[in-house]
Every structure is written in structure tokens, then in C-alpha cells.
Design an enzyme around this catalytic site. Structure first.
Site, PDB file in Angstrom:
ATOM      1  N   ASP A 251     -25.628  46.792 -30.290  1.00 55.09           N
ATOM      2  CA  ASP A 251     -25.928  46.661 -31.712  1.00 55.09           C
ATOM      3  C   ASP A 251     -26.293  48.039 -32.255  1.00 55.09           C
ATOM      4  O   ASP A 251     -27.469  48.363 -32.466  1.00 55.09           O
ATOM      5  CB  ASP A 251     -27.088  45.675 -31.896  1.00 55.09           C
ATOM      6  CG  ASP A 251     -27.306  45.291 -33.354  1.00 55.09           C
ATOM      7  OD1 ASP A 251     -26.426  45.599 -34.182  1.00 55.09           O
ATOM      8  OD2 ASP A 251     -28.345  44.692 -33.661  1.00 55.09           O
TER       9      ASP A 251
ATOM     10  N   PHE B 213     -29.510  34.965 -35.836  1.00 60.82           N
ATOM     11  CA  PHE B 213     -30.509  36.031 -35.789  1.00 60.82           C
ATOM     12  C   PHE B 213     -31.828  35.532 -35.205  1.00 60.82           C
ATOM     13  O   PHE B 213     -32.589  34.836 -35.881  1.00 60.82           O
ATOM     14  CB  PHE B 213     -30.743  36.582 -37.204  1.00 60.82           C
ATOM     15  CG  PHE B 213     -29.731  37.598 -37.649  1.00 60.82           C
ATOM     16  CD1 PHE B 213     -28.486  37.669 -37.060  1.00 60.82           C
ATOM     17  CD2 PHE B 213     -30.024  38.489 -38.660  1.00 60.82           C
ATOM     18  CE1 PHE B 213     -27.550  38.611 -37.462  1.00 60.82           C
ATOM     19  CE2 PHE B 213     -29.102  39.434 -39.068  1.00 60.82           C
ATOM     20  CZ  PHE B 213     -27.867  39.499 -38.477  1.00 60.82           C
TER      21      PHE B 213
ATOM     22  N   ASP C 131     -47.599  51.235 -50.890  1.00 62.48           N
ATOM     23  CA  ASP C 131     -48.719  51.770 -50.130  1.00 62.48           C
ATOM     24  C   ASP C 131     -48.348  52.993 -49.300  1.00 62.48           C
ATOM     25  O   ASP C 131     -49.163  53.511 -48.538  1.00 62.48           O
ATOM     26  CB  ASP C 131     -49.323  50.697 -49.224  1.00 62.48           C
ATOM     27  CG  ASP C 131     -48.355  50.209 -48.153  1.00 62.48           C
ATOM     28  OD1 ASP C 131     -47.177  50.646 -48.170  1.00 62.48           O
ATOM     29  OD2 ASP C 131     -48.760  49.386 -47.306  1.00 62.48           O
TER      30      ASP C 131
ATOM     31  N   ASP D 281     -45.355  52.206 -34.437  1.00 66.63           N
ATOM     32  CA  ASP D 281     -46.581  51.561 -34.937  1.00 66.63           C
ATOM     33  C   ASP D 281     -46.273  50.430 -35.915  1.00 66.63           C
ATOM     34  O   ASP D 281     -47.174  49.883 -36.552  1.00 66.63           O
ATOM     35  CB  ASP D 281     -47.501  52.589 -35.592  1.00 66.63           C
ATOM     36  CG  ASP D 281     -46.897  53.215 -36.861  1.00 66.63           C
ATOM     37  OD1 ASP D 281     -45.694  52.985 -37.116  1.00 66.63           O
ATOM     38  OD2 ASP D 281     -47.621  53.935 -37.561  1.00 66.63           O
TER      39      ASP D 281
ATOM     40  N   LYS E 241     -44.586  50.688 -38.697  1.00 67.69           N
ATOM     41  CA  LYS E 241     -44.504  51.178 -40.075  1.00 67.69           C
ATOM     42  C   LYS E 241     -43.632  52.431 -40.107  1.00 67.69           C
ATOM     43  O   LYS E 241     -43.665  53.238 -39.190  1.00 67.69           O
ATOM     44  CB  LYS E 241     -45.896  51.506 -40.623  1.00 67.69           C
ATOM     45  CG  LYS E 241     -46.842  50.322 -40.710  1.00 67.69           C
ATOM     46  CD  LYS E 241     -48.186  50.726 -41.306  1.00 67.69           C
ATOM     47  CE  LYS E 241     -48.948  51.650 -40.395  1.00 67.69           C
ATOM     48  NZ  LYS E 241     -50.318  51.942 -40.918  1.00 67.69           N
TER      49      LYS E 241
ATOM     50  N   LYS F 103     -16.957  41.001 -40.009  1.00 64.18           N
ATOM     51  CA  LYS F 103     -18.287  40.401 -40.197  1.00 64.18           C
ATOM     52  C   LYS F 103     -18.464  39.930 -41.638  1.00 64.18           C
ATOM     53  O   LYS F 103     -18.265  40.696 -42.583  1.00 64.18           O
ATOM     54  CB  LYS F 103     -19.394  41.411 -39.856  1.00 64.18           C
ATOM     55  CG  LYS F 103     -19.633  41.581 -38.379  1.00 64.18           C
ATOM     56  CD  LYS F 103     -20.723  42.580 -38.098  1.00 64.18           C
ATOM     57  CE  LYS F 103     -22.097  42.001 -38.286  1.00 64.18           C
ATOM     58  NZ  LYS F 103     -23.160  42.943 -37.870  1.00 64.18           N
TER      59      LYS F 103
ATOM     60  N   GLU G 138     -18.059  45.167 -40.986  1.00 68.74           N
ATOM     61  CA  GLU G 138     -18.627  44.264 -41.982  1.00 68.74           C
ATOM     62  C   GLU G 138     -17.985  44.374 -43.365  1.00 68.74           C
ATOM     63  O   GLU G 138     -17.706  45.470 -43.857  1.00 68.74           O
ATOM     64  CB  GLU G 138     -20.129  44.536 -42.103  1.00 68.74           C
ATOM     65  CG  GLU G 138     -20.864  43.548 -42.977  1.00 68.74           C
ATOM     66  CD  GLU G 138     -22.329  43.454 -42.601  1.00 68.74           C
ATOM     67  OE1 GLU G 138     -23.135  43.134 -43.469  1.00 68.74           O
ATOM     68  OE2 GLU G 138     -22.659  43.711 -41.430  1.00 68.74           O
TER      69      GLU G 138
ATOM     70  N   ASP H 162     -38.785  54.116 -36.910  1.00 68.39           N
ATOM     71  CA  ASP H 162     -40.203  53.996 -36.557  1.00 68.39           C
ATOM     72  C   ASP H 162     -40.454  54.753 -35.258  1.00 68.39           C
ATOM     73  O   ASP H 162     -40.632  54.174 -34.188  1.00 68.39           O
ATOM     74  CB  ASP H 162     -40.566  52.514 -36.408  1.00 68.39           C
ATOM     75  CG  ASP H 162     -42.038  52.286 -36.061  1.00 68.39           C
ATOM     76  OD1 ASP H 162     -42.851  53.211 -36.291  1.00 68.39           O
ATOM     77  OD2 ASP H 162     -42.357  51.192 -35.557  1.00 68.39           O
TER      78      ASP H 162
ATOM     79  N   THR I 111     -22.214  36.379 -39.739  1.00 67.21           N
ATOM     80  CA  THR I 111     -23.534  36.954 -39.530  1.00 67.21           C
ATOM     81  C   THR I 111     -24.551  36.345 -40.491  1.00 67.21           C
ATOM     82  O   THR I 111     -24.226  35.480 -41.288  1.00 67.21           O
ATOM     83  CB  THR I 111     -23.456  38.487 -39.679  1.00 67.21           C
ATOM     84  OG1 THR I 111     -24.701  39.073 -39.299  1.00 67.21           O
ATOM     85  CG2 THR I 111     -23.114  38.879 -41.106  1.00 67.21           C
TER      86      THR I 111
END
Length: 394
Positions: free
Chosen positions: A18, A182, A348, A371, A373, A136, A100, A367, A160
């Protein structure tokens, strides 16, 4: 010496990568590979693939003709770039690559069919047989009807954004080649809905959903293949060992390869054949009713289409900027800078997995400190420092 989990998994499940990262595909040598706009966006920002991007853009600009805007050229280049990556991947893998259709066409049967034919024509022009391509398409009712038309033409499809049994049944009855339910996104929805931090792998809602679909298909003799997708951990993969195919991110492929231990087969056609399952005839009224009643599937399908659409629009923006640089007219716009803020829904300064509506593999890649985020700095590093450059250009 004991085999690692990846070696054992391959004994009864086709392993699919993937990713759009060609080097990762070379490392793990999967049978098949799957891509989408999010994965291609990430790969397109890697220096080692810049030549592919640049050649594709310049050819699209030439074909678009004089007077075509950078935005128009970028839109034309998107499909070609997806095919360009697909062609590179097909030089490595022995099997099929999934390419796709534009997510913005998810509710338009005729447009989806037309776009699929265009993609197949591009592969054919490059000398690639349609047997090595999976188109896809999102598992909307309209998308499934498009796949039914395409399958009758010998164009094989991978449906998908599949979250519910009703979608799976409709795909099987339409004669679709393969579906991609999924797993991880189903788990995400239930964790958020229930407030639970985790589920044991055997009780994971995504695992249970794919198991149910697999057993239904094998019980009633459908030929459509089941390819579990969107994994959060190797525990989910272990519980689905034996599924027809599993598409797995490079990070989890690496973890499987590094883990030694026994891997028993969990899904088997013989067990499914003896299971007590009721057959559900599927028409549009039944599909709509089941989809309305399945709030998770309803939410996640809508979210997924929006996420893939955003990824596509982002890629087109980045391609337009790259073209401007090639033309010597680079002017990073606030639209490019706003890419981060599109996903930072609550403002934020971080993008969480709940906010991110692109591909899980891309989130994991961006990431970098793991963490949960994504910061502007991580986004900038992952996408070629586009955001930092935009800050300077303000």
C-alpha cells in the site's frame, strides 16, 4: 530457524504493498501494489521521483497546448502521473497495480466509466495489458454500477472505501474483481464512538467486518476477491491471515518481517462454507436502506471520498507549483500554504488522525515522531518543504 510473520502470511494470502514509493516496493517485493492520490502526492515530493513528475508535467503542458493554465495542465497531468507511477511499479511486481479514478466522480456512473477507459487506454499505449491493471472506484451505488459495466468490457475493478456488508454484496453481485474493505478506519470510528482506547485484535470491529464479508463470499461462492486494507497494527493483519489479499503499508510490512513466531491461518473457505449465514438479495432500495442504517459505513464513505478529493486537489496544487518552477514563474500562493490548514480542522496547529482524511500510509509517513499528530514542520519535510517556503513568501 522459524520463519518471520511476513513469510508465513505469504503462504496463504497475497501480500500487496500500500504505497506509491517504488523503493519500498523493491524492498518488500509484493505480488501486487495499490496507489491513490495521497500516496502519489507523498511519492511525488521525494527527490528520487522528481524526474517522473517533471517529465509528466512537461508532456501534459505540451499536449494541453498554448494558452492552457497551469491548473489545467496539472489536472491533465494527474491521471498521467498515476499511470507513470503504475508503469514503474509494474516493472517491479509480478502482479497487478491499482490505479484510482478521480474521487470527485464517485457519484457519477458515466463519468467514472469514461475515466476508467481513459486510464486503461494510457496503459495500453504504454504496452501494458488490462489484465495487470485494477481500476479503483469508491463503493457508492453509482461506482458499483460503473464497475459492473467495466467488468463486462474486461476492465477489472478494485472497489475501495468499503465499510459495510451491503457494499460488499452489491460488489459481488455486480461481478467486481476485487474489494478493499477498510479495517483501520472502521476501528477509528468505533473508538471515537465508544470512547474506548483500544480493542483486542480478535474483537477489532474492522477485523470482524472483513471476516463477515469473507465468510459471506465463500459461503455463497462469489468469485470477487477480498483484500483487507487500512491497518493500524499487525494484530489486525494476524487475525485476517488467510484473507484472499491484504494491502499493507511499508511500516507494517517491516514489522511483520522483523517478527518471528507462528502465524496460524484464521480465514478459510472450508470453515466459511459451513457457517450459518443468510443470503441477502441486493437492489438499490435494499442498499440505500442498509447504508442509512449503518451509520459507520455512511460516515466513513462520505469522509473517505472527501479525503481522497482533498488529496487530489492538493496534488493538483503542488503539480501546478512545480510546473511554475519549471517555467521559471514560481510564485508560491496562499492556496499552497493553506494545504496544512485544510486538514487542521480545529486550528490547534496539529493534524490528528481523526482530522486527516487522506490515506493512512501517508499519515504514518508524515508523522515522523509517531506521536499521532502531524506538525507543520513534519508536513513541510514530507511534502518538499512547500509550507515553509510559503511562509517565507508571505
Amino acid at each position: 530457524m522459524s520463519k518471520n510473520l511476513l513469510e508465513q502470511l505469504r503462504e496463504f494470502t497475497v501480500v500487496v504493498a500500500d504505497t506509491g514509493d517504488i523503493q519500498a516496493i523493491e524492498k518488500f517485493t509484493p505480488q501486487d501494489a495499490t496507489t491513490n492520490p495521497s500516496l502519489i502526492t507523498a511519492a511525488a515530493q521525494m527527490p528520487e521521483y522528481q524526474e517522473i513528475v517533471d517529465q509528466t508535467l512537461l508532456q501534459a503542458q505540451k499536449d494541453a497546448g498554448q494558452g492552457a493554465s497551469q491548473k489545467d495542465v496539472a489536472a491533465l497531468a494527474f491521471d498521467r502521473l498515476a499511470v507513470s507511477f503504475g508503469l514503474k511499479i509494474l516493472q517491479i511486481i509480478p502482479g497487478r497495480v491499482s490505479t484510482e479514478v478521480d474521487a470527485r466522480l464517485s457519484y457519477d456512473t458515466e463519468a467514472t466509466v469514461a475515466k476508467a477507459r481513459e486510464l486503461i487506454a494510457q496503459y495500453k499505449a504504454a504496452g501494458v495489458s488490462r489484465d495487470r491493471i485494477l481500476i479503483k472506484i469508491a463503493s457508492t451505488w453509482e461506482g458499483i454500477r460503473a464497475a459492473e459495466i467495466l467488468e463486462k468490457e474486461g476492465i477489472h475493478c478494485n472497489l475501495t472505501l468499503l465499510f459495510g456488508l451491503h457494499q460488499a454484496i452489491a460488489c459481488a453481485e455486480a461481478g467486481v474483481t476485487l474489494i478493499s474493505p477498510f479495517v483501520g478506519r472502521i476501528l477509528d470510528w468505533y473508538k471515537k464512538e465508544t470512547g474506548r482506547d483500544s480493542y483486542p485484535s480478535a474483537e477489532d470491529p474492522g477485523v470482524l467486518s472483513v471476516t463477515k464479508i469473507y465468510n459471506y463470499y465463500k459461503k455463497f461462492g462469489y468469485k470477487t476477491e477480498v483484500m483487507g486494507a487500512s491497518f493500524r497494527n499487525i494484530g489486525e493483519i494476524i487475525e485476517l491471515a488467510g484473507c484472499d489479499l491484504l494491502t499493507i503499508s511499508p511500516a507494517l510490512l517491516g514489522e511483520l518481517k522483523a517478527t518471528i513466531g507462528d502465524l496460524p491461518r484464521k480465514l478459510e473457505p472450508s470453515k466459511a462454507a459451513t457457517s450459518d449465514i443468510e443470503k441477502i438479495p441486493m437492489d438499490k432500495a435494499t442498499f440505500d436502506k442498509m447504508h442509512t442504517e449503518d451509520r459507520m459505513a455512511n460516515d466513513k464513505l462520505d469522509e473517505g471520498i472527501k479525503g481522497f478529493t482533498k488529496a487530489l486537489e492538493t496534488l493538483e496544487t503542488l503539480l501546478a507549483e512545480r510546473l511554475a518552477r519549471l517555467d521559471g514563474k514560481s510564485t508560491l500562493t496562499h492556496a499552497t500554504h493553506d494545504f496544512f490548514h485544510i486538514y487542521d480542522l480545529n486550528g490547534d496547529g496539529f493534524i490528528t488522525r481523526d482530522e486527516w482524511m487522506g490515506t493512512d500510509a501517508v499519515f504514518d509517513a508524515l508523522d515522523t515522531n509517531k506521536d499521532g499528530k502531524i506538525t507543520p514542520e513534519e508536513m513541510g519535510a514530507g511534502l518538499g518543504a512547500i509550507i515553509q517556503m510559503a511562509e517565507v513568501a508571505k
